[in-house]
Design an enzyme around this catalytic site. Structure first.
Site, PDB file in Angstrom:
ATOM      1  CE  LYS A  76      -2.476   3.297   2.561  1.00  0.00           C
ATOM      2  NZ  LYS A  76      -1.995   4.291   1.621  1.00  0.00           N
TER       3      LYS A  76
ATOM      4  CD  GLU B 130      12.008   1.156   8.556  1.00  0.00           C
ATOM      5  OE1 GLU B 130      11.926   2.089   7.733  1.00  0.00           O
ATOM      6  OE2 GLU B 130      12.586   0.089   8.323  1.00  0.00           O
TER       7      GLU B 130
ATOM      8  CB  CYS C  32      12.007   9.447   9.423  1.00  0.00           C
ATOM      9  SG  CYS C  32      12.884   8.142   8.540  1.00  0.00           S
TER      10      CYS C  32
ATOM     11  CD  GLU D  96       9.061  13.273  12.417  1.00  0.00           C
ATOM     12  OE1 GLU D  96       9.930  12.637  11.787  1.00  0.00           O
ATOM     13  OE2 GLU D  96       7.987  12.779  12.784  1.00  0.00           O
TER      14      GLU D  96
END
Length: 480
Positions: free
Chosen positions: A173, A248, A282, A383
């Protein structure tokens, strides 16, 4: 053009008949195609195909699985420029970075082609005469592979290649913002001769497709890369049925500068790692923690390197930073710029939205550098996932270590120092899955990749460590 799902070796329209447009973030009025907007029924069909294919594929010889990946890597190499072009068009990455991503995906695929021949296992001495004991690593089962938008070629390959190497079947996906790359990869999978049902592609929103995959009783494991918030939901759904996860997730990665003799070199590494992919990584270095005695010199070098960066569409000559991937991401960056301006931090490099009308001219934002940021500020804690770099000044190594570790995340960290004892101490004490000494946060295609705390859960990806997610241990006792 309309693009369908790929299920059981054939392209199929979504059951709903719905499609969603994919936009070029550098030119949002440019529709790149209409991509399947799927739902639970499409997921059921794909999972059923993977479940049926697994019955045979789990016993396929390792040499055969290796050959599939080798063929796929060759096809990716032959189509590398087209893949890179698609990355630029649908994600906004500059062409040089897009080419680098494709090259990295090919390298990881080739490594896993070799790893397929080294599945592992072992024998044990028995305490009873005549008993032979063998531990085997067997394929886990059908797995769901859910990828983010920021690395739309390398992340799907990072998940698919070990799945195939270790004998799993799969349903991919892709992110709704970047489905085209996965369609192209699936076309190459089809050309490589993968058996029907082994690799399936279902496109659509995370709330419909991702949630259905995470909760599906026939999915043995879910590998997800994305935000920590979404990762929590996937973890909860998988835990309810005791399925395996590989997560992750986010990061707030520090660049720590203590007793460093090459501030220009450190600044070059930091700026590169902070602003690649417009900061939408990330593993981006997203805060700088620097000793007071070095701060003025480092900030000057960071500012000089940041001001040299050219913001432009990815195909433009000399472009180094492309657009944000979407209007939402641009709005997020603008929000944090306002937070920074409203606080007590000093704005050294004025990052700003560089176009008047992003909806027609693209989601461009130049990089920003803030100095004297409070370690509790949202700039230093959240973040941001954009081109904003805060600098935090500290009194010395102890305070630097405390601030670096004072975060919910633990993905990557960099230390720039000329002191080998300090380097060893920080390598031991930094709470991060990956520590880089005098080096940005670039990883390599055969080395484990992952994080601790709320940056990850489950086996690390890349290299042999992926075996921990894609295989299950079986111990066989035989009495002769």
């Amino acid at each position: 053009m309309k693009y369908d799902n790929y299920i059981d070796g054939a392209w199929r329209a979504p059951v709903s008949g719905d499609y969603a447009p994919n936009l070029n973030p550098a030119r949002p009025q440019d529709v790149l195609g209409e991509f399947a907007s799927s739902g639970p029924q499409d997921v059921d069909a794909a999972v059923d195909a993977a479940r049926r294919a697994f019955a045979d594929f789990r016993f396929a010889p390792p040499s055969y699985r290796s050959s599939l990946l080798a063929r796929l890597a060759d096809l990716m190499q032959d189509n590398a420029e087209e893949l890179a072009t698609i990355i630029v068009k649908e994600m906004g990455k500059v062409l040089a970075e897009a080419r680098g991503e494709v090259g990295r995906a090919i390298a990881e695929c080739r490594f896993m082609a070799g790893e397929a021949l080294h599945v592992g296992g072992g024998s044990f001495a028995s305490e009873r005469a005549g008993v032979d004991i063998v531990a085997r690593q067997e394929p886990l089962g059908p797995v769901a592979l859910i990828s983010p938008w920021n690395f739309p070629v390398v992340t799907p390959i990072r998940k698919l290649a070990p799945a195939i190497a270790y004998g799993c079947t799969l349903v991919m996906k892709p992110a709704s913002l970047t489905p085209w790359c996965s369609v192209k990869l699936t076309e190459l999978i089809d050309r490589a001769g993968f058996p029907k049902g082994v690799a399936n592609l279902v496109m659509g929103g995370g709330g419909a497709v991702g949630a259905a995959l995470a909760a599906h009783p026939a999915i043995a494991g879910v590998s997800f890369t994305g935000s920590t918030e979404v990762g929590r939901r996937i973890y909860a759904a998988a835990a309810r049925r005791i399925a395996r996860v590989q997560l992750e997730l986010g990061g707030k990665n520090p660049a720590i500068v203590i007793d460093c003799r090459d501030l220009k070199g450190a600044a070059k590494e930091i700026v590169s790692a902070a602003f690649q992919a417009a900061g939408q990584r990330c593993t981006a270095l997203s805060r700088v923690v620097v000793a007071d005695d070095l701060a003025n010199g480092l900030v000057a070098e960071l500012a000089a390197a940041t001001r040299e960066l050219k913001v432009a569409e990815g195909f433009r000559e000399g472009a180094q930073i492309g657009p944000m991937v979407s209007q939402d991401q641009l709005d997020r960056v603008n929000h944090y710029m306002n937070v920074g301006r409203a606080g007590e931090a000093e704005l050294i490099v004025e990052g700003r939205q560089t176009v008047e009308d992003p909806k027609t001219e693209g989601y461009f934002h130049s990089p920003a550098l803030f100095d004297r940021v409070d370690p509790t500020s949202p700039l230093a804690v959240d973040e941001i996932f954009g081109p904003i770099l805060p600098v935090i000044r500290v009194s010395g190594a102890e305070q630097a270590l405390a601030i670096a570790n004072d975060t919910q995340y633990g993905l990557a960290a960099s230390l720039f120092t000329a002191d080998p004892k300090l380097a060893a101490r920080f390598a031991d004490r930094l709470e991060a899955g990956m520590v880089h000494i005098n080096h940005g946060t670039a990883s390599q295609p055969h080395v484990p990749f992952g994080g601790v705390k709320k940056s990850g859960e489950g086996a690390y990806s890349i290299g042999a460590s992926a075996r921990g997610f894609y295989t299950a241990t079986k111990v066989v006792y035989r009495l002769f």
